[in-house]
Design a protein around this motif. Structure first.
Motif, short mmCIF file in Angstrom:
data_model
loop_
_atom_site.label_atom_id
_atom_site.label_comp_id
_atom_site.label_asym_id
_atom_site.label_seq_id
_atom_site.Cartn_x
_atom_site.Cartn_y
_atom_site.Cartn_z
N VAL A 122 -109.66 36.14 37.60
CA VAL A 122 -110.77 35.95 36.65
C VAL A 122 -111.43 34.60 36.92
O VAL A 122 -110.77 33.63 37.32
CB VAL A 122 -110.28 36.02 35.18
N PRO A 123 -112.74 34.49 36.71
CA PRO A 123 -113.45 33.25 36.99
C PRO A 123 -113.40 32.22 35.86
O PRO A 123 -113.70 31.05 36.07
CB PRO A 123 -114.90 33.72 37.20
N THR A 124 -113.03 32.68 34.68
CA THR A 124 -113.07 31.83 33.50
C THR A 124 -112.13 32.40 32.44
O THR A 124 -111.85 33.60 32.47
CB THR A 124 -114.52 31.75 32.95
N ARG A 129 -107.55 30.99 35.45
CA ARG A 129 -108.10 31.32 36.76
C ARG A 129 -107.04 31.65 37.81
O ARG A 129 -107.37 32.14 38.90
CB ARG A 129 -109.00 30.17 37.24
N SER A 130 -105.79 31.47 37.50
CA SER A 130 -104.72 31.87 38.42
C SER A 130 -104.24 33.29 38.12
O SER A 130 -103.33 33.80 38.79
CB SER A 130 -103.54 30.91 38.32
N HIS A 131 -104.85 33.94 37.13
CA HIS A 131 -104.43 35.28 36.73
C HIS A 131 -105.48 36.31 37.13
O HIS A 131 -106.68 36.05 37.10
CB HIS A 131 -104.23 35.35 35.21
N SER A 132 -105.02 37.49 37.47
CA SER A 132 -105.93 38.59 37.81
C SER A 132 -106.37 39.31 36.53
O SER A 132 -105.77 39.16 35.46
CB SER A 132 -105.23 39.59 38.74
N GLU A 182 -117.34 37.11 28.10
CA GLU A 182 -117.78 37.40 29.46
C GLU A 182 -116.79 38.31 30.18
O GLU A 182 -117.19 39.24 30.89
CB GLU A 182 -117.94 36.09 30.24
N LEU A 183 -115.50 38.06 29.98
CA LEU A 183 -114.48 38.88 30.64
C LEU A 183 -114.50 40.30 30.10
O LEU A 183 -114.45 41.26 30.89
CB LEU A 183 -113.10 38.25 30.43
#
Length: 204
Positions: A122-124, A129-132, A182-183
């Protein structure tokens, strides 16, 4: 305060945060496309019949929905939060009225999409950010449990896709409502509606 009271407060905060997140997604979607449709605000002094309205939005106990009704278009997308046991789910749905709609094609396209994109990081927000995506928005090992079709005699069928939020990461999502929006919008909502639109056009 007891542990039970603390858990209830946490649950209420999560519910409140994500309810506002998905409400905002529906409102922004509505406002983005409203100029292409007749809305309630376009009716002069309420003189025209309500069935002249081509675009509607709803916020109530059943969740948050946007309804399209123009020419051959007639469907409603929904978003809601659900507590199921100890799980917190975000559910995306669509009411389908197309006869002979290919549910298996829709399921297959969804499955292929999320198997591919779920591995992306994920970008944010920064802390995640270390997680998918699929670490955060879990669909489980059996996609057929996450995707359900409710067949309703004489009514529109309802297709639902449910994402289970990783309980270990919920606090970080709650702390960043804009990032969470956003996610949810980019990963949960937009692919679902785009793939439905593709299959809808092929079947209608």
């Amino acid at each position: 305060m007891s542990l039970l009271d603390t858990l209830m407060l946490d649950t209420e905060e999560v519910q409140r945060t994500f309810d506002e997140v998905i409400k905002k997604i529906i409102d922004e979607w509505y406002e983005k496309v409203a100029s292409f449709y007749v809305t309630k605000d376009d009716l002069v002094d309420g003189g025209e019949a309500d069935d002249a309205v081509e675009l509607k939005r709803f916020h109530d106990k059943n969740g948050h929905r946007i309804k399209f009704s123009k020419d051959n278009l007639d469907f409603t997308y929904g978003l809601r939060t659900v507590f199921e046991g100890n799980d917190f789910l975000i559910e995306v749905s669509v009411n389908n009225k197309v006869e002979n709609f290919d549910y298996e094609e829709f399921r297959s396209r969804l499955t292929a999409h999320y198997r591919k994109t779920g591995r992306e990081l994920v970008p944010t927000p920064y802390e995640l950010r270390s997680h998918s995506y699929h670490e955060i928005f879990q669909l489980g090992t059996n996609f057929r449990e996450a995707f359900q079709v409710e067949m309703r005699e004489g009514k529109a069928d309802i297709m639902r896709l449910s994402f289970r939020l990783n309980p270990e990461l919920i606090d970080k999502l709650t702390s960043h409502p804009q990032s969470s929006k956003e996610l949810v919008e980019n990963y949960c909502v937009t692919p679902f509606r785009n793939i439905y639109a593709t299959v809808y056009r092929r079947n209608s």
